[in-house]
Design a protein around this motif. Structure first.
Motif, PDB file in Angstrom:
ATOM      1  N   ARG A  36       2.358   1.720  -3.436  1.00 36.92           N
ATOM      2  CA  ARG A  36       1.339   2.197  -4.389  1.00 36.92           C
ATOM      3  C   ARG A  36       1.056   3.683  -4.172  1.00 36.92           C
ATOM      4  N   ARG A  37       0.898   4.072  -2.916  1.00 40.28           N
ATOM      5  CA  ARG A  37       0.636   5.494  -2.609  1.00 40.28           C
ATOM      6  C   ARG A  37       1.787   6.386  -3.073  1.00 40.28           C
ATOM      7  N   THR A  48       0.830  -1.209   0.000  1.00 36.12           N
ATOM      8  CA  THR A  48       0.000   0.000   0.000  1.00 36.12           C
ATOM      9  C   THR A  48       0.864   1.258   0.000  1.00 36.12           C
ATOM     10  N   GLU A  65       3.546   5.823  -5.572  1.00 37.50           N
ATOM     11  CA  GLU A  65       3.651   5.610  -7.014  1.00 37.50           C
ATOM     12  C   GLU A  65       4.992   4.989  -7.411  1.00 37.50           C
TER      13      GLU A  65
END
Length: 188
Positions: free
Chosen positions: A130-131, A127, A133
């Motif tokens: 992903r946050r 997570t 990028e």
């Protein structure tokens, strides 16, 4: 689509440091049925999986040769830490190096061998990546039991060969050395 199957291996080395490895084997999706069938044929008796650490030497030769015969690359994140350190911290560092590398290589799906309740820590790292990028949003990441996907056993073999080699066992390494990319996973 390129798929990555990931498993871990760790060991205490002779010089009292610890080695933690996350090995990813990259396989084209169109070859997965063939790979799974080949790996399933390598199971011994009623064993639910092929597991490098529990195999006898003669079987290791057969298994290593079979996995080495696959046209695939492997990416291995390695963390060295002192005996006072924790393997979960080493795993976190390996994940932070490995997942962005897999994304940069265009991997569309990643499958980790599940560690059950410990998978939550991996998901938290995913997570955060992903946050930030640091990995592609469309890259799927899942955790599966080893017995549910024989393709995971390829990663178990590579992880076992690498930790063995880094611990002084040269026997199987020549079969894999030309296809393994190493990532150093240490504290920033």
């Amino acid at each position: 689509m390129l798929c990555a199957f990931v498993d871990e291996s760790c060991r205490v080395r002779r010089d009292d440091d610890c080695l933690y490895v996350l090995a990813a084997v990259l396989l084209p999706a169109e070859e997965l049925d063939q790979v799974r069938s080949m790996m399933d044929s390598l199971r011994y008796g009623k064993a639910p999986t092929v597991h490098w650490r529990t195999e006898r030497s003669a079987r290791r030769l057969l298994i290593a040769q079979a996995v080495a015969s696959l046209e695939c690359a492997s990416v291995v994140a390695v963390s060295l830490y002192g005996t006072a350190g924790r393997s979960e911290r080493a795993r976190r560092h390996c994940l932070l190096r490995l997942l962005p590398e897999l994304s940069a290589r265009g991997v569309g799906a990643v499958v980790f061998e599940s560690r059950r309740e410990q998978d939550a820590g991996d998901r938290a790292i995913l997570t955060a990546l992903r946050r930030g990028e640091q990995i592609a949003a469309e890259m799927s990441v899942n955790w599966e039991r080893a017995s549910s996907d024989a393709a995971l056993w390829t990663a178990d073999v590579v992880a076992g060969v690498v930790t063995g080699w880094m611990g002084g066992d040269q026997q199987w390494w020549p079969l894999f050395e030309d296809r393994v990319t190493f990532l150093e996973a240490s504290e920033a």
